[in-house]
Design a protein around this motif. Structure first.
Motif, PDB file in Angstrom:
ATOM      1  N   THR A 193      21.374 -19.316  -3.662  1.00 13.59           N
ATOM      2  CA  THR A 193      20.115 -18.825  -3.110  1.00 13.59           C
ATOM      3  C   THR A 193      19.831 -17.457  -3.715  1.00 13.59           C
ATOM      4  O   THR A 193      20.579 -16.494  -3.481  1.00 13.59           O
ATOM      5  CB  THR A 193      20.188 -18.716  -1.575  1.00 13.59           C
ATOM      6  N   LEU A 194      18.799 -17.387  -4.518  1.00 19.50           N
ATOM      7  CA  LEU A 194      18.448 -16.142  -5.190  1.00 19.50           C
ATOM      8  C   LEU A 194      17.866 -15.134  -4.202  1.00 19.50           C
ATOM      9  O   LEU A 194      17.511 -15.475  -3.067  1.00 19.50           O
ATOM     10  CB  LEU A 194      17.449 -16.421  -6.309  1.00 19.50           C
ATOM     11  N   THR A 195      17.749 -13.915  -4.643  1.00 17.99           N
ATOM     12  CA  THR A 195      17.177 -12.879  -3.778  1.00 17.99           C
ATOM     13  C   THR A 195      15.711 -13.146  -3.455  1.00 17.99           C
ATOM     14  O   THR A 195      15.169 -12.592  -2.500  1.00 17.99           O
ATOM     15  CB  THR A 195      17.308 -11.512  -4.455  1.00 17.99           C
ATOM     16  N   THR A 196      15.078 -13.998  -4.233  1.00 16.07           N
ATOM     17  CA  THR A 196      13.678 -14.370  -3.973  1.00 16.07           C
ATOM     18  C   THR A 196      13.566 -15.500  -2.957  1.00 16.07           C
ATOM     19  O   THR A 196      12.461 -15.852  -2.534  1.00 16.07           O
ATOM     20  CB  THR A 196      13.011 -14.823  -5.273  1.00 16.07           C
ATOM     21  N   GLY A 197      14.699 -16.099  -2.600  1.00 17.05           N
ATOM     22  CA  GLY A 197      14.692 -17.249  -1.698  1.00 17.05           C
ATOM     23  C   GLY A 197      14.698 -18.574  -2.435  1.00 17.05           C
ATOM     24  O   GLY A 197      14.886 -19.632  -1.817  1.00 17.05           O
ATOM     25  N   ALA A 198      14.495 -18.553  -3.735  1.00 17.77           N
ATOM     26  CA  ALA A 198      14.529 -19.781  -4.528  1.00 17.77           C
ATOM     27  C   ALA A 198      15.963 -20.301  -4.641  1.00 17.77           C
ATOM     28  O   ALA A 198      16.919 -19.536  -4.588  1.00 17.77           O
ATOM     29  CB  ALA A 198      13.954 -19.524  -5.917  1.00 17.77           C
ATOM     30  N   LEU A 199      16.066 -21.625  -4.802  1.00 21.71           N
ATOM     31  CA  LEU A 199      17.381 -22.258  -4.908  1.00 21.71           C
ATOM     32  C   LEU A 199      17.664 -22.673  -6.345  1.00 21.71           C
ATOM     33  O   LEU A 199      16.777 -23.172  -7.051  1.00 21.71           O
ATOM     34  CB  LEU A 199      17.466 -23.493  -4.013  1.00 21.71           C
ATOM     35  N   LEU A 219      15.655 -10.183 -11.362  1.00 21.58           N
ATOM     36  CA  LEU A 219      15.742 -10.522  -9.944  1.00 21.58           C
ATOM     37  C   LEU A 219      15.572  -9.256  -9.113  1.00 21.58           C
ATOM     38  O   LEU A 219      16.149  -8.214  -9.420  1.00 21.58           O
ATOM     39  CB  LEU A 219      17.099 -11.154  -9.627  1.00 21.58           C
ATOM     40  N   PRO A 220      14.798  -9.327  -8.039  1.00 21.67           N
ATOM     41  CA  PRO A 220      14.662  -8.142  -7.181  1.00 21.67           C
ATOM     42  C   PRO A 220      15.952  -7.887  -6.412  1.00 21.67           C
ATOM     43  O   PRO A 220      16.805  -8.772  -6.287  1.00 21.67           O
ATOM     44  CB  PRO A 220      13.523  -8.531  -6.231  1.00 21.67           C
ATOM     45  N   SER A 221      16.068  -6.678  -5.902  1.00 17.14           N
ATOM     46  CA  SER A 221      17.251  -6.356  -5.099  1.00 17.14           C
ATOM     47  C   SER A 221      17.273  -7.219  -3.839  1.00 17.14           C
ATOM     48  O   SER A 221      16.235  -7.631  -3.322  1.00 17.14           O
ATOM     49  CB  SER A 221      17.229  -4.872  -4.725  1.00 17.14           C
ATOM     50  N   GLY A 222      18.461  -7.478  -3.371  1.00 18.81           N
ATOM     51  CA  GLY A 222      18.620  -8.309  -2.179  1.00 18.81           C
ATOM     52  C   GLY A 222      20.000  -8.928  -2.157  1.00 18.81           C
ATOM     53  O   GLY A 222      20.916  -8.462  -2.850  1.00 18.81           O
ATOM     54  N   VAL A 223      20.145  -9.973  -1.365  1.00 17.09           N
ATOM     55  CA  VAL A 223      21.441 -10.642  -1.210  1.00 17.09           C
ATOM     56  C   VAL A 223      21.425 -11.962  -1.984  1.00 17.09           C
ATOM     57  O   VAL A 223      20.552 -12.807  -1.770  1.00 17.09           O
ATOM     58  CB  VAL A 223      21.779 -10.908   0.268  1.00 17.09           C
ATOM     59  N   LEU A 224      22.391 -12.100  -2.877  1.00 17.09           N
ATOM     60  CA  LEU A 224      22.596 -13.342  -3.626  1.00 17.09           C
ATOM     61  C   LEU A 224      23.657 -14.151  -2.873  1.00 17.09           C
ATOM     62  O   LEU A 224      24.756 -13.657  -2.626  1.00 17.09           O
ATOM     63  CB  LEU A 224      23.070 -13.020  -5.037  1.00 17.09           C
ATOM     64  N   ARG A 225      23.315 -15.377  -2.503  1.00 17.35           N
ATOM     65  CA  ARG A 225      24.222 -16.196  -1.715  1.00 17.35           C
ATOM     66  C   ARG A 225      24.593 -17.478  -2.470  1.00 17.35           C
ATOM     67  O   ARG A 225      23.726 -18.097  -3.094  1.00 17.35           O
ATOM     68  CB  ARG A 225      23.607 -16.574  -0.364  1.00 17.35           C
ATOM     69  N   GLU A 239      28.731 -14.114  -1.002  1.00 18.28           N
ATOM     70  CA  GLU A 239      27.463 -13.424  -1.182  1.00 18.28           C
ATOM     71  C   GLU A 239      27.681 -12.018  -1.710  1.00 18.28           C
ATOM     72  O   GLU A 239      28.771 -11.433  -1.539  1.00 18.28           O
ATOM     73  CB  GLU A 239      26.667 -13.369   0.118  1.00 18.28           C
ATOM     74  N   GLN A 240      26.668 -11.510  -2.376  1.00  9.52           N
ATOM     75  CA  GLN A 240      26.754 -10.156  -2.941  1.00  9.52           C
ATOM     76  C   GLN A 240      25.374  -9.530  -2.898  1.00  9.52           C
ATOM     77  O   GLN A 240      24.359 -10.185  -3.232  1.00  9.52           O
ATOM     78  CB  GLN A 240      27.268 -10.192  -4.377  1.00  9.52           C
ATOM     79  N   THR A 241      25.318  -8.287  -2.510  1.00 12.51           N
ATOM     80  CA  THR A 241      24.068  -7.542  -2.545  1.00 12.51           C
ATOM     81  C   THR A 241      23.883  -6.968  -3.949  1.00 12.51           C
ATOM     82  O   THR A 241      24.768  -6.296  -4.487  1.00 12.51           O
ATOM     83  CB  THR A 241      24.083  -6.389  -1.532  1.00 12.51           C
ATOM     84  N   ILE A 242      22.734  -7.265  -4.545  1.00 12.67           N
ATOM     85  CA  ILE A 242      22.488  -6.845  -5.923  1.00 12.67           C
ATOM     86  C   ILE A 242      21.274  -5.924  -5.993  1.00 12.67           C
ATOM     87  O   ILE A 242      20.490  -5.834  -5.072  1.00 12.67           O
ATOM     88  CB  ILE A 242      22.289  -8.056  -6.857  1.00 12.67           C
TER      89      ILE A 242
END
Length: 242
Positions: A193-199, A219-225, A239-242
């Motif tokens: 799950t990208l930081t944009t919410g896309a899979l 990719l914008p900052s956020g949580v990569l899952r 998960e990692q915050t990027i």
């Protein structure tokens, strides 16, 4: 000829009926139906790799009065249907309660299910009968984990442009002693799950528990899952915050 009194005839009839009833009450009631086989307390709960658990079968019959009674002394065979299933005994005899158990042990590869058939051979006809089938998913062990590292896109005069990526490593938690971890099956699902919410969906290769996935740039900052696995294999997440 002396007449037979009605009272005497009725008394004799009553006596005969009483004797018949007493005989019915004390005589054994034979079974009139083929044995019925059922799994006891079977929920189909997945088993962790290398774990052991009992499987119990109940055998009953119906008598002439339609009552279900335990079938003691019935020989029951447990048959492993793949090389990833291990049985301790493979055969047993039902006890006074009509029950018999065996011990099953899961294999060490998540996603390779336990498969067992319950069989018997009819004493009179010699016909082999398969009564039940049991399947349980085999999932990753309690120590299973997913590790990952995210790399942003970069550019240098020496190596040129490098796209963004995430590198993953799954530890199934199924090693025996100091032995190696098994390789998860090909097509084990990987969901990012990208930081944009896309899979982004990928699968493992079946030759390694590691996987590198290239991601969209900027990719914008956020949580990569990331989630690896399914109900058939068990699931590990990272998960990692990027």
């Amino acid at each position: 000829m002396r007449p037979i009194s009605t009272v005497s005839v009725l008394a004799a009839s009553a006596c005969a009926l009483a004797a018949c009833s007493a005989s019915d009450a004390t005589a054994p009631v034979a079974s009139v139906a083929a044995p019925r086989f059922a799994l006891v307390n079977e929920t189909g709960t997945p088993m962790a790799c290398n774990a052991s658990a009992p499987v119990t079968v109940s055998v009953t019959t119906l008598d002439r009065r339609g009552r279900s009674t335990p079938s003691a002394g019935t020989v029951v065979s447990f048959r492993a249907m793949n090389t990833f299933t291990d049985l301790f005994a493979g055969v047993g005899i039902t006890n006074a309660n009509g029950q018999v158990s065996d011990q099953i042990t899961a294999g060490r590869v998540p996603g390779r299910p336990i498969e067992v058939e319950v069989r018997s051979v009819e004493a009179v006809t010699g016909v082999a009968v398969t009564h039940l089938s049991l399947t349980r998913a085999v999932v990753m062990g309690a120590s299973a984990k997913l590790e990952g590292a995210f790399f942003r896109e970069s550019s240098s005069p020496i190596i040129g442009s490098t796209p963004a990526s995430v590198t993953l490593l799954v530890t199934p938690g199924c090693a025996l002693g100091a032995g190696p971890e098994p390789i998860l099956m090909a097509d084990t699902p990987v969901e990012i799950t990208l930081t944009t919410g896309a899979l982004v969906n990928r699968t493992l290769t079946g030759s390694s528990n590691a996987l590198t996935v290239f991601l969209p740039s900027n990719l914008p900052s956020g949580v990569l899952r990331v989630k690896v696995g399914s109900a058939a294999t068990g699931i590990v997440q990272w998960e990692q915050t990027i």
